[in-house]
Motif scaffolding. Sequence first.
Motif, mmCIF file in Angstrom:
data_model
loop_
_atom_site.group_PDB
_atom_site.id
_atom_site.type_symbol
_atom_site.label_atom_id
_atom_site.label_comp_id
_atom_site.label_asym_id
_atom_site.label_seq_id
_atom_site.Cartn_x
_atom_site.Cartn_y
_atom_site.Cartn_z
ATOM 1 N N THR A 1 0.823 -1.213 0.000
ATOM 2 C CA THR A 1 0.000 0.000 0.000
ATOM 3 C C THR A 1 0.854 1.259 0.000
ATOM 4 O O THR A 1 0.386 2.318 -0.435
ATOM 5 C CB THR A 1 -0.947 0.022 1.208
ATOM 6 N N GLN A 2 2.095 1.167 0.472
ATOM 7 C CA GLN A 2 3.013 2.299 0.317
ATOM 8 C C GLN A 2 3.266 2.566 -1.161
ATOM 9 O O GLN A 2 3.351 3.721 -1.595
ATOM 10 C CB GLN A 2 4.326 2.019 1.036
ATOM 11 N N GLY A 3 3.410 1.486 -1.919
ATOM 12 C CA GLY A 3 3.567 1.651 -3.362
ATOM 13 C C GLY A 3 2.341 2.258 -4.013
ATOM 14 O O GLY A 3 2.452 3.128 -4.888
ATOM 15 N N PHE B 1 -2.848 -2.840 -10.348
ATOM 16 C CA PHE B 1 -3.538 -1.583 -10.060
ATOM 17 C C PHE B 1 -2.608 -0.398 -10.274
ATOM 18 O O PHE B 1 -2.989 0.616 -10.879
ATOM 19 C CB PHE B 1 -4.064 -1.588 -8.619
ATOM 20 N N SER B 2 -1.367 -0.505 -9.802
ATOM 21 C CA SER B 2 -0.405 0.584 -9.968
ATOM 22 C C SER B 2 -0.067 0.798 -11.434
ATOM 23 O O SER B 2 0.013 1.937 -11.911
ATOM 24 C CB SER B 2 0.866 0.279 -9.171
ATOM 25 N N ALA B 3 0.141 -0.310 -12.170
ATOM 26 C CA ALA B 3 0.471 -0.186 -13.590
ATOM 27 C C ALA B 3 -0.682 0.436 -14.374
ATOM 28 O O ALA B 3 -0.468 1.281 -15.251
ATOM 29 C CB ALA B 3 0.811 -1.561 -14.167
ATOM 30 N N ALA B 4 -1.910 0.028 -14.053
ATOM 31 C CA ALA B 4 -3.068 0.598 -14.744
ATOM 32 C C ALA B 4 -3.205 2.087 -14.440
ATOM 33 O O ALA B 4 -3.514 2.891 -15.331
ATOM 34 C CB ALA B 4 -4.332 -0.149 -14.333
ATOM 35 N N SER B 5 -2.964 2.478 -13.192
ATOM 36 C CA SER B 5 -3.057 3.896 -12.828
ATOM 37 C C SER B 5 -2.019 4.724 -13.561
ATOM 38 O O SER B 5 -2.311 5.814 -14.065
ATOM 39 C CB SER B 5 -2.877 4.056 -11.310
ATOM 40 N N LEU B 6 -0.786 4.213 -13.634
ATOM 41 C CA LEU B 6 0.265 4.930 -14.343
ATOM 42 C C LEU B 6 -0.022 5.013 -15.844
ATOM 43 O O LEU B 6 0.203 6.056 -16.475
ATOM 44 C CB LEU B 6 1.612 4.242 -14.114
#
Length: 229
Positions: A29-31, A124-129
């Motif tokens: 979640t920090q990521g 999730f992080s890759a999709a957001s970026l």
Amino acid sequence: MDWLSTLSNGGTVEWRRAVVALLVAFGLTQGIAGVYMLTFRGLSYSRTIVQSMAMGSIITCTLMLAVGNNIAAGIGVAGGVTAIRFRTTMRDPRDVVFVFASLAIGMASGAQAYGAAIAGAVMFSAASLLLHVTGYGSRRQPDGLLRFVAPAGQAGAEIAGSIARILREHCRTFSLVTLREAAQGTVMEHAYQISVHHPDLRVQLVTSLQGVPGVEDVSLMLQEPTLDL
């Protein structure tokens, strides 16, 4: 050490699993919080929302560890959570999505489904970026609102060609928003929504209009397209 064994309900292995699950939840979640800060667009940035992502994942992970496979404990935890009234509201749906993703990562870590937690956080992080870099869902907005006063009647008709030529030279698009009489009908107030070819042309546009005889009170109210208000 008997009291420690009693509390751990099975020895140090349970403690180790709990610590690993909590660290995984906090780290992932920090990521996600870092991606949120990197892709944030707007004016109402809140540090507390970023911090709540990491803290919320720890809470949900702790609840999942406490419940385990115990159905009765799960019902008790659900009843306790529903008794709490959360008054905080989030105006941006994107903030809600990031907080919910952090809670989901915490739940997956608490259930010791580390593969799902890691894969979900990475995806999730890759999709957001990707959505941030590509500008997915954004629409081209006008650069600003151009206002000026020009003579009415025959004098205004004579300089209308010069005004239109200047707008075509400097603007990608321009649209007349309002046109009204002022000063007892002697002048007309013009308001255009414009998109210039390049930001450097904004000053040239205002200067060129000020050089047209009879055109006065030229102003350009900029509207920053990179901010989601």
